[in-house]
Design a protein around this motif. Structure first.
Motif, PDB file in Angstrom:
ATOM      1  N   TYR A 176      -2.880  -6.493   7.985  1.00 40.31           N
ATOM      2  CA  TYR A 176      -1.927  -6.051   9.005  1.00 40.31           C
ATOM      3  C   TYR A 176      -1.210  -4.743   8.679  1.00 40.31           C
ATOM      4  O   TYR A 176      -0.732  -4.066   9.571  1.00 40.31           O
ATOM      5  CB  TYR A 176      -0.888  -7.156   9.258  1.00 40.31           C
ATOM      6  CG  TYR A 176      -1.523  -8.396   9.835  1.00 40.31           C
ATOM      7  CD1 TYR A 176      -2.002  -8.412  11.138  1.00 40.31           C
ATOM      8  CD2 TYR A 176      -1.677  -9.537   9.066  1.00 40.31           C
ATOM      9  CE1 TYR A 176      -2.604  -9.534  11.665  1.00 40.31           C
ATOM     10  CE2 TYR A 176      -2.279 -10.676   9.582  1.00 40.31           C
ATOM     11  CZ  TYR A 176      -2.737 -10.661  10.887  1.00 40.31           C
ATOM     12  OH  TYR A 176      -3.340 -11.775  11.400  1.00 40.31           O
ATOM     13  N   HIS A 177      -1.110  -4.384   7.420  1.00 42.76           N
ATOM     14  CA  HIS A 177      -0.413  -3.164   7.003  1.00 42.76           C
ATOM     15  C   HIS A 177      -1.187  -2.458   5.891  1.00 42.76           C
ATOM     16  O   HIS A 177      -0.673  -2.272   4.788  1.00 42.76           O
ATOM     17  CB  HIS A 177       1.000  -3.501   6.498  1.00 42.76           C
ATOM     18  CG  HIS A 177       1.827  -4.248   7.477  1.00 42.76           C
ATOM     19  ND1 HIS A 177       2.405  -3.659   8.579  1.00 42.76           N
ATOM     20  CD2 HIS A 177       2.158  -5.567   7.527  1.00 42.76           C
ATOM     21  CE1 HIS A 177       3.069  -4.577   9.265  1.00 42.76           C
ATOM     22  NE2 HIS A 177       2.923  -5.747   8.657  1.00 42.76           N
ATOM     23  N   GLN A 221      -1.957   0.541   5.173  1.00 45.51           N
ATOM     24  CA  GLN A 221      -1.410   1.769   4.613  1.00 45.51           C
ATOM     25  C   GLN A 221      -0.332   1.508   3.565  1.00 45.51           C
ATOM     26  O   GLN A 221      -0.045   2.361   2.733  1.00 45.51           O
ATOM     27  CB  GLN A 221      -0.868   2.681   5.733  1.00 45.51           C
ATOM     28  CG  GLN A 221       0.369   2.156   6.439  1.00 45.51           C
ATOM     29  CD  GLN A 221       0.113   1.077   7.484  1.00 45.51           C
ATOM     30  OE1 GLN A 221      -1.016   0.638   7.696  1.00 45.51           O
ATOM     31  NE2 GLN A 221       1.168   0.637   8.160  1.00 45.51           N
ATOM     32  N   ASP A 222       0.253   0.322   3.569  1.00 43.60           N
ATOM     33  CA  ASP A 222       1.322   0.000   2.625  1.00 43.60           C
ATOM     34  C   ASP A 222       0.840  -0.720   1.372  1.00 43.60           C
ATOM     35  O   ASP A 222       1.659  -1.108   0.537  1.00 43.60           O
ATOM     36  CB  ASP A 222       2.373  -0.892   3.317  1.00 43.60           C
ATOM     37  CG  ASP A 222       3.013  -0.210   4.515  1.00 43.60           C
ATOM     38  OD1 ASP A 222       3.082   1.032   4.532  1.00 43.60           O
ATOM     39  OD2 ASP A 222       3.437  -0.926   5.429  1.00 43.60           O
ATOM     40  N   CYS A 223      -0.453  -0.905   1.237  1.00 41.42           N
ATOM     41  CA  CYS A 223      -0.985  -1.798   0.206  1.00 41.42           C
ATOM     42  C   CYS A 223      -1.453  -1.140  -1.074  1.00 41.42           C
ATOM     43  O   CYS A 223      -1.568  -1.817  -2.092  1.00 41.42           O
ATOM     44  CB  CYS A 223      -2.184  -2.570   0.766  1.00 41.42           C
ATOM     45  SG  CYS A 223      -1.698  -3.826   1.923  1.00 41.42           S
TER      46      CYS A 223
END
Length: 126
Positions: free
Chosen positions: A27-28, A30-32
């Motif tokens: 779901y995210h 880019q933040d991982c």
């Protein structure tokens, strides 16, 4: 998500941390990158290390550079622990061949890792 992952890591529940990370990645994505690298490194450096869980992370890492780095770290860890890492080493090398083909840069990095691993005198238990 990151705070949840960090809490699981703090409680030594790497299975749960990896599970939450996989959901976060879905779901995210880019933040991982940072936390994914941290979780992977913890799996490989833990006492005992968790090679199976680390290996499962390879299947859902999409970023080519990250995947190459993770594979080489995993091969290094497997080689440094000795015979108990042989089966996983073979699977990771096969996976790398499928994903990277004849990419000279990836294989040059791997060769360097193998050279370093051969310099390791004592393996550690996993």
């Amino acid at each position: 998500y990151q705070q949840i992952i960090e809490a699981f890591i703090g409680n030594n529940d790497m299975s749960a941390a990896t599970s939450v990370l996989r959901r976060m990645k879905k779901y995210h994505p880019q933040d991982c990158r940072s936390i994914e690298s941290d979780v992977f490194d913890i799996l490989l450096s833990g006492q005992p290390c968790d090679l199976q869980l680390a290996e499962s992370m390879l299947s859902w890492t999409n970023e080519r550079a990250d995947l190459a780095s993770m594979c080489t770290k995993m091969v290094y860890t497997c080689l440094s622990i000795g015979s108990s890492g042989q089966d996983i080493t073979k699977r990771v090398l096969g996976y790398m061949k499928d994903k990277f083909g004849e990419d000279d840069i990836v294989w040059a990095e791997l060769n360097e890792v193998v050279r370093k691993a051969s310099d390791v005198d004592e393996g550690r238990d996993c």
